[in-house]
Write a protein that holds these residues in place. Sequence first.
Motif, PDB file in Angstrom:
ATOM      1  N   VAL A 119       0.885  -1.268   0.123  1.00 23.16           N
ATOM      2  CA  VAL A 119      -0.150  -0.192   0.268  1.00 23.16           C
ATOM      3  C   VAL A 119       0.972   1.247  -0.127  1.00 23.16           C
ATOM      4  CG1 VAL A 119      -1.859   1.158   1.384  1.00 23.16           C
ATOM      5  CG2 VAL A 119      -1.736  -1.436   1.410  1.00 23.16           C
ATOM      6  N   PRO A 120       1.000   1.877  -1.202  1.00 18.59           N
ATOM      7  CA  PRO A 120       1.847   3.018  -1.410  1.00 18.59           C
ATOM      8  C   PRO A 120       0.890   4.576  -0.801  1.00 18.59           C
ATOM      9  CG  PRO A 120       1.118   2.609  -3.500  1.00 18.59           C
ATOM     10  CD  PRO A 120       0.423   1.588  -2.374  1.00 18.59           C
ATOM     11  N   LEU A 121       1.265   4.930   0.110  1.00 25.10           N
ATOM     12  CA  LEU A 121       0.806   6.209   0.590  1.00 25.10           C
ATOM     13  C   LEU A 121       1.231   7.537   0.065  1.00 25.10           C
ATOM     14  CD1 LEU A 121       0.646   5.476   4.298  1.00 25.10           C
ATOM     15  CD2 LEU A 121      -1.138   5.041   2.575  1.00 25.10           C
ATOM     16  N   VAL A 122       0.516   8.480  -0.077  1.00 27.81           N
ATOM     17  CA  VAL A 122       1.003   9.711  -0.775  1.00 27.81           C
ATOM     18  C   VAL A 122       1.980  10.638  -0.017  1.00 27.81           C
ATOM     19  CG1 VAL A 122       0.171  11.962  -1.563  1.00 27.81           C
ATOM     20  CG2 VAL A 122      -1.046   9.853  -2.115  1.00 27.81           C
ATOM     21  N   GLY A 123       2.932  11.089  -0.657  1.00 27.02           N
ATOM     22  CA  GLY A 123       3.803  12.107   0.192  1.00 27.02           C
ATOM     23  C   GLY A 123       4.617  12.705  -0.975  1.00 27.02           C
ATOM     24  N   PRO A 124       5.742  13.562  -0.383  1.00 26.04           N
ATOM     25  CA  PRO A 124       6.641  14.406  -1.202  1.00 26.04           C
ATOM     26  C   PRO A 124       7.725  13.266  -1.763  1.00 26.04           C
ATOM     27  CG  PRO A 124       7.070  14.839   1.057  1.00 26.04           C
ATOM     28  CD  PRO A 124       5.976  13.939   1.104  1.00 26.04           C
ATOM     29  N   SER A 125       7.992  13.452  -3.174  1.00 26.69           N
ATOM     30  CA  SER A 125       9.169  12.933  -3.677  1.00 26.69           C
ATOM     31  C   SER A 125       9.798  13.929  -4.367  1.00 26.69           C
ATOM     32  CB  SER A 125       8.664  11.775  -4.827  1.00 26.69           C
ATOM     33  OG  SER A 125       9.593  11.632  -5.878  1.00 26.69           O
ATOM     34  N   SER A 126      11.028  14.145  -4.083  1.00 30.78           N
ATOM     35  CA  SER A 126      11.884  15.213  -4.547  1.00 30.78           C
ATOM     36  C   SER A 126      12.232  15.167  -6.095  1.00 30.78           C
ATOM     37  CB  SER A 126      13.287  15.185  -4.134  1.00 30.78           C
ATOM     38  OG  SER A 126      14.017  13.946  -4.225  1.00 30.78           O
ATOM     39  N   ILE A 127      12.002  13.813  -6.601  1.00 26.15           N
ATOM     40  CA  ILE A 127      12.319  13.876  -8.006  1.00 26.15           C
ATOM     41  C   ILE A 127      11.062  13.958  -8.752  1.00 26.15           C
ATOM     42  CG2 ILE A 127      12.464  11.863  -9.878  1.00 26.15           C
ATOM     43  CD1 ILE A 127      13.950  10.082  -7.680  1.00 26.15           C
ATOM     44  N   LEU A 128       9.923  13.726  -8.285  1.00 25.43           N
ATOM     45  CA  LEU A 128       8.469  14.373  -9.054  1.00 25.43           C
ATOM     46  C   LEU A 128       8.235  15.712  -8.762  1.00 25.43           C
ATOM     47  CD1 LEU A 128       6.122  11.145  -8.526  1.00 25.43           C
ATOM     48  CD2 LEU A 128       7.524  11.862 -10.483  1.00 25.43           C
ATOM     49  N   LEU A 129       8.564  16.306  -7.652  1.00 28.02           N
ATOM     50  CA  LEU A 129       8.327  17.707  -7.508  1.00 28.02           C
ATOM     51  C   LEU A 129       9.575  18.477  -8.191  1.00 28.02           C
ATOM     52  CD1 LEU A 129       8.061  17.667  -3.618  1.00 28.02           C
ATOM     53  CD2 LEU A 129       6.064  18.028  -5.188  1.00 28.02           C
ATOM     54  N   ALA A 130      10.716  17.933  -8.505  1.00 29.61           N
ATOM     55  CA  ALA A 130      11.548  18.775  -9.232  1.00 29.61           C
ATOM     56  C   ALA A 130      11.258  18.934 -10.737  1.00 29.61           C
ATOM     57  CB  ALA A 130      13.074  17.997  -9.180  1.00 29.61           C
ATOM     58  N   MET A 131      10.594  17.542 -11.092  1.00 25.13           N
ATOM     59  CA  MET A 131      10.175  17.505 -12.849  1.00 25.13           C
ATOM     60  C   MET A 131       8.901  18.645 -12.715  1.00 25.13           C
ATOM     61  SD  MET A 131      11.763  16.087 -14.795  1.00 25.13           S
ATOM     62  CE  MET A 131      10.326  16.176 -15.971  1.00 25.13           C
ATOM     63  N   MET A 132       8.075  18.356 -11.593  1.00 23.74           N
ATOM     64  CA  MET A 132       6.863  19.154 -11.898  1.00 23.74           C
ATOM     65  C   MET A 132       7.328  20.914 -12.239  1.00 23.74           C
ATOM     66  SD  MET A 132       4.626  17.421  -8.720  1.00 23.74           S
ATOM     67  CE  MET A 132       3.516  18.955  -8.596  1.00 23.74           C
ATOM     68  N   ALA A 133       8.253  21.121 -11.555  1.00 23.68           N
ATOM     69  CA  ALA A 133       8.704  22.658 -11.408  1.00 23.68           C
ATOM     70  C   ALA A 133       9.535  22.988 -12.317  1.00 23.68           C
ATOM     71  CB  ALA A 133       9.504  22.950  -9.914  1.00 23.68           C
ATOM     72  N   SER A 134      10.241  22.040 -13.315  1.00 27.10           N
ATOM     73  CA  SER A 134      11.163  22.256 -14.104  1.00 27.10           C
ATOM     74  C   SER A 134      10.809  22.881 -15.298  1.00 27.10           C
ATOM     75  CB  SER A 134      12.130  20.726 -14.548  1.00 27.10           C
ATOM     76  OG  SER A 134      11.120  19.997 -15.161  1.00 27.10           O
ATOM     77  N   GLY A 135       9.748  22.417 -15.851  1.00 31.50           N
ATOM     78  CA  GLY A 135       9.319  22.996 -17.268  1.00 31.50           C
ATOM     79  C   GLY A 135       9.767  22.081 -18.349  1.00 31.50           C
ATOM     80  N   PHE A 136      10.258  20.873 -17.901  1.00 32.39           N
ATOM     81  CA  PHE A 136      10.688  20.038 -18.836  1.00 32.39           C
ATOM     82  C   PHE A 136       9.713  19.076 -19.311  1.00 32.39           C
ATOM     83  CE2 PHE A 136      15.487  20.516 -17.381  1.00 32.39           C
ATOM     84  CZ  PHE A 136      15.379  22.057 -17.925  1.00 32.39           C
ATOM     85  N   ASN A 137      10.256  17.900 -20.122  1.00 35.61           N
ATOM     86  CA  ASN A 137       9.071  17.002 -20.509  1.00 35.61           C
ATOM     87  C   ASN A 137       8.789  16.029 -19.497  1.00 35.61           C
ATOM     88  OD1 ASN A 137       7.745  15.057 -21.969  1.00 35.61           O
ATOM     89  ND2 ASN A 137       9.403  14.628 -23.485  1.00 35.61           N
ATOM     90  N   GLY A 138       7.618  16.287 -19.187  1.00 38.82           N
ATOM     91  CA  GLY A 138       7.206  15.357 -17.996  1.00 38.82           C
ATOM     92  C   GLY A 138       6.509  13.901 -18.438  1.00 38.82           C
ATOM     93  N   GLN A 139       6.671  13.933 -19.768  1.00 39.77           N
ATOM     94  CA  GLN A 139       5.963  12.517 -20.425  1.00 39.77           C
ATOM     95  C   GLN A 139       7.170  11.562 -20.706  1.00 39.77           C
ATOM     96  OE1 GLN A 139       2.569  12.602 -22.995  1.00 39.77           O
ATOM     97  NE2 GLN A 139       3.006  14.905 -22.953  1.00 39.77           N
ATOM     98  N   ASN A 140       8.504  12.056 -20.428  1.00 38.07           N
ATOM     99  CA  ASN A 140       9.543  11.111 -20.758  1.00 38.07           C
ATOM    100  C   ASN A 140      10.859  11.599 -20.022  1.00 38.07           C
ATOM    101  OD1 ASN A 140      11.375   9.333 -21.837  1.00 38.07           O
ATOM    102  ND2 ASN A 140      11.302  10.243 -24.005  1.00 38.07           N
ATOM    103  N   PHE A 141      11.154  10.938 -18.894  1.00 33.46           N
ATOM    104  CA  PHE A 141      12.147  11.379 -18.057  1.00 33.46           C
ATOM    105  C   PHE A 141      12.612  10.267 -17.249  1.00 33.46           C
ATOM    106  CE2 PHE A 141       8.460  11.998 -15.666  1.00 33.46           C
ATOM    107  CZ  PHE A 141       8.799  11.287 -14.384  1.00 33.46           C
ATOM    108  N   ALA A 142      14.201  10.455 -17.105  1.00 34.62           N
ATOM    109  CA  ALA A 142      14.773   9.255 -16.337  1.00 34.62           C
ATOM    110  C   ALA A 142      15.645   9.818 -15.396  1.00 34.62           C
ATOM    111  CB  ALA A 142      15.616   8.702 -17.347  1.00 34.62           C
ATOM    112  N   PHE A 143      15.490   8.992 -14.264  1.00 32.55           N
ATOM    113  CA  PHE A 143      16.337   9.343 -12.919  1.00 32.55           C
ATOM    114  C   PHE A 143      17.523   8.415 -13.052  1.00 32.55           C
ATOM    115  CE2 PHE A 143      17.309   8.706  -8.386  1.00 32.55           C
ATOM    116  CZ  PHE A 143      17.781   9.779  -8.068  1.00 32.55           C
ATOM    117  N   ASN A 144      18.745   9.087 -12.848  1.00 32.99           N
ATOM    118  CA  ASN A 144      19.928   8.224 -13.329  1.00 32.99           C
ATOM    119  C   ASN A 144      20.945   8.188 -11.840  1.00 32.99           C
ATOM    120  OD1 ASN A 144      20.373   7.984 -16.205  1.00 32.99           O
ATOM    121  ND2 ASN A 144      19.434  10.235 -15.776  1.00 32.99           N
ATOM    122  N   GLY A 145      20.419   8.782 -10.754  1.00 34.82           N
ATOM    123  CA  GLY A 145      20.778   8.417  -9.497  1.00 34.82           C
ATOM    124  C   GLY A 145      22.246   9.417  -9.443  1.00 34.82           C
TER     125      GLY A 145
END
Length: 237
Positions: A119-145
């Motif tokens: 059961v995943p609960l809703v909360g802040p993800s820095s990866i998704l929040l950064a993507m939301m605020a970037s203005g970049f392509n939110g339909q195709n992105f990759a996290f590379n660690g």
Amino acid sequence: MEPEKGNLYLIPCTLGETPPLEVLPLLVKKAVEEIDYYIVEHEKTARRFIKSIVPRKSQPDLQFMLINKYTDESEIPEMLSPCHQGLDVGVISDAGCPGIADPGAAVVAAAHRQGIRVVPLVGPSSILLAMMASGFNGQNFAFNGYLPIDKRERRKEIKRLERLSEEQDQSQLFIETPYRNNQLLESILSTVMGKTRICVACDITLATEFILTLTADEWKNKKVDLNKRPTIFIIQK
């Protein structure tokens, strides 16, 4: 007859010293109120989070199992034994969402193999929040660690990600150990093309939050100190 299995709850926590209920829904508080078994990276950090969100919860009743980079894979299935007794178990990351750039992913995989509901609960993800605020392509992105520490290898990897971004119209996200953030930004600026866009998302959800997208050429005229501040870097060519 075996009891009904308990659930594995993925419990997000804050990304820093933010009052929990400013960024977390009440469902997270409810889960913490009811769960006494936890799988965590650091017990001290988890106890502090639990106390901050449910101050009256009895700390001596809590049981913690640790998972980190030193945990042997063979130990993980046993961590879920309370679920087979009908008890719920919670996974808490050191920051943000369990299972995302986090050792909790191994626990989730084990739960699926054992037929335990996740059961995943809703909360802040820095990866998704950064993507939301970037203005970049939110339909195709990759996290590379993390990128390589060696300067030459790091430069090669940045060039590869820049090329991949252009070829696939894919936003490329990565991180660095916070005390090396300034050096990484310098490496990015000295490596990518001048018109490549770079988003720096720092201290997300905190009072000191800083998120800005500029071209590499524009960043060269910008002064920002990222030292010891959790930061997501994103490039898009």
